[in-house]
Design an enzyme around this catalytic site. Structure first.
Site, PDB file in Angstrom:
ATOM      1  N   ILE A  84      -3.831  10.238  -4.151  1.00  0.00           N
ATOM      2  CA  ILE A  84      -3.718   9.638  -2.808  1.00  0.00           C
ATOM      3  C   ILE A  84      -3.894   8.132  -2.962  1.00  0.00           C
ATOM      4  CG2 ILE A  84      -4.897   9.400  -0.543  1.00  0.00           C
ATOM      5  CD1 ILE A  84      -3.470  12.109  -0.834  1.00  0.00           C
ATOM      6  N   HIS A  85      -2.951   7.337  -2.435  1.00  0.00           N
ATOM      7  CA  HIS A  85      -3.159   5.889  -2.533  1.00  0.00           C
ATOM      8  C   HIS A  85      -2.534   5.078  -1.406  1.00  0.00           C
ATOM      9  CE1 HIS A  85       0.894   4.456  -3.700  1.00  0.00           C
ATOM     10  NE2 HIS A  85       1.040   5.676  -4.157  1.00  0.00           N
ATOM     11  N   ARG A  86      -1.732   5.716  -0.535  1.00  0.00           N
ATOM     12  CA  ARG A  86      -1.018   4.921   0.470  1.00  0.00           C
ATOM     13  C   ARG A  86      -1.971   4.358   1.513  1.00  0.00           C
ATOM     14  NH1 ARG A  86       3.657   4.145  -0.681  1.00  0.00           N
ATOM     15  NH2 ARG A  86       4.616   5.705  -2.004  1.00  0.00           N
TER      16      ARG A  86
ATOM     17  N   ARG B  56      -7.636   1.680  -4.927  1.00  0.00           N
ATOM     18  CA  ARG B  56      -7.725   1.457  -3.469  1.00  0.00           C
ATOM     19  C   ARG B  56      -8.449   2.611  -2.779  1.00  0.00           C
ATOM     20  NH1 ARG B  56      -2.206   1.635  -1.049  1.00  0.00           N
ATOM     21  NH2 ARG B  56      -1.882  -0.490  -1.735  1.00  0.00           N
TER      22      ARG B  56
ATOM     23  N   ASP C  64       0.370  11.684  -1.885  1.00  0.00           N
ATOM     24  CA  ASP C  64       1.136  10.861  -0.948  1.00  0.00           C
ATOM     25  C   ASP C  64       1.986   9.864  -1.736  1.00  0.00           C
ATOM     26  OD1 ASP C  64      -0.679   8.964  -1.829  1.00  0.00           O
ATOM     27  OD2 ASP C  64      -1.586   8.588   0.122  1.00  0.00           O
TER      28      ASP C  64
END
Ligand code: UDP
Length: 384
Positions: A226-228, A261, A303
């Protein structure tokens, strides 16, 4: 641009001019761009008709988000490193624009090559376009139709100022046609990520290990990434995702390599430490270790754009935790299910329901030769 550079560019682009090796400047800066460039740079070196100078903006800078890819994928170290990261989108893009322009003025390339949809992509393309250096955009035409995404803004603007629009899928080419781009500038080549999966996958030893100490069994775990910003920067969404993955871990182990992030967002929310006890949180891994984790996963939850496709390349079902996807063909073919991460119980149900599913036998990403097509076309058009 100097008069000399202008004259050399005019000559390069004029039909029938004398063939000589042409210079391509590549601007990249983020993890997926290193992976995409690994196959295109190799194809460029193989032809001997184009020379390449790489500018690394520094957007991703941790060793496990940058250096590992250059080392592992056999890429030459970048000629220039701008070391620009952090700050707001405008600040980062602006600093990259200034530094890239300066380098382009001294390098005087015949064309500029960019990948995907990051701030590095837009800054590189804009610097070149203003100097009248023609831009080649790899992964052109992708659209989420969601202008709240920074990536959507970057890709639309980059497409608009590119001379070569190298599209990965039929859908991407249709988007560009609908937006009125000249047919001659839309070049369907296939997906360089597929090239990378084929090429590096074939080089990998089958014995490449799964991360040690987690007790992971082939086809016995779920892999998550997950990073968006749309997920990490919205506490409710990030909480729904984390809770859903913890619920899933109650049924089947979940391993989650944490993007920097996402790590920062979980740290800010005070959730990081507890999560580390509730499922397998690990640091980002190199590409080869990632491929091994993907191939052996029972299911992938993500994502990421690249990881959605890699799940399909390795025949693994995928759940995408977003409201929309640019890679809609995988949803249509039944390989990917789109689940907006709003309610953790619902997300967990969807994840468990996707275990063991598979989709139709489709081949939307070309034949693994996208990189050669890109290089061949650039060399031809530049009279190299
Ligand atoms: N990836 C990797 N290590 C990881 C997570 C992802 O090498 O820990 C690779 C993954 O295999 C894919 C690429 O990074 O090739 C995807 O990049 P990312 O998810 O950062 O960006 P996106 O594809 O969404 O633009």
């Amino acid at each position: 641009m100097t008069q000399v550079a202008r004259a050399s560019l005019d000559q390069a682009l004029s039909p029938g001019s004398i063939r000589k090796k042409r210079k391509v400047v590549t601007v990249l800066g983020a993890r997926p761009q290193f992976i995409k460039a690994s196959v295109v740079s190799r194809a460029m070196a193989r032809t001997g008709r184009l020379s390449e100078v790489v500018i690394h903006t520094g957007q991703h800078f941790d060793a496990n988000m940058s250096d590992v890819f250059f080392e592992e994928l056999g890429m030459a170290p970048p000629a220039h490193h701008l070391e620009i990261h952090g700050g707001t989108h405008g600040e980062m893009t602006g600093r990259m624009l200034v530094s890239t322009e300066r380098l382009l003025r001294s390098e005087c390339p015949d064309c500029l090559l960019v990948y995907g949809d990051t701030n590095s992509t837009l800054a590189g393309a804009l610097a070149a376009a203003k100097l009248q250096i023609p831009v080649a955009h790899v992964e052109a035409g992708l659209r989420s139709f969601n202008m709240a995404m920074p990536e959507e803004i970057n890709r639309i603007l980059t497409d608009r100022i590119s001379r070569w629009l190298f599209t990965p899928t039929e859908d991407a080419a249709c988007n560009l046609q609908r937006e009125g781009f000249a047919e001659a500038s839309i070049i369907s080549v296939g997906d360089v990520m597929y090239d990378a999966a084929m090429y590096h996958g074939a080089q990998m030893s089958a014995a490449q290990a799964l991360p040690a100490g987690l007790g992971l069994e082939p086809k016995g775990y779920v892999l998550a990434t997950i990073h968006r910003a749309e997920n990490t920067d919205h506490p409710r969404r990030l909480e729904a995702i984390s809770d859903a993955l913890v619920r899933t871990h109650g049924t089947i182990p979940v391993v989650w390599p944490l993007h920097p992030r996402t790590r920062s967002a979980l740290m800010r929310s005070g959730r990081l430490e507890a999560l580390g006890r509730q499922l397998h949180l690990i640091a980002p891994v190199g590409y080869l270790a990632m491929v091994q984790l993907e191939r052996n996963a029972a299911l992938i939850v993500t994502d990421s754009g690249g990881v959605q496709k890699e799940a399909f390349f390795h025949g693994v079902p995928c759940v995408t935790l977003r409201d929309e996807t640019e890679w809609i063909e995988l949803v249509n073919a039944g390989w990917n299910r789109l689940v907006p991460p709003l309610d953790s119980a619902h997300v967990a149900v969807e994840i468990l329901a996707a275990l063991g599913c598979s989709g139709q036998n489709v081949q939307p990403y070309g034949d693994g030769n996208a990189a050669s097509r890109i290089v061949e076309r650039l060399a031809r058009d530049l009279n190299a």
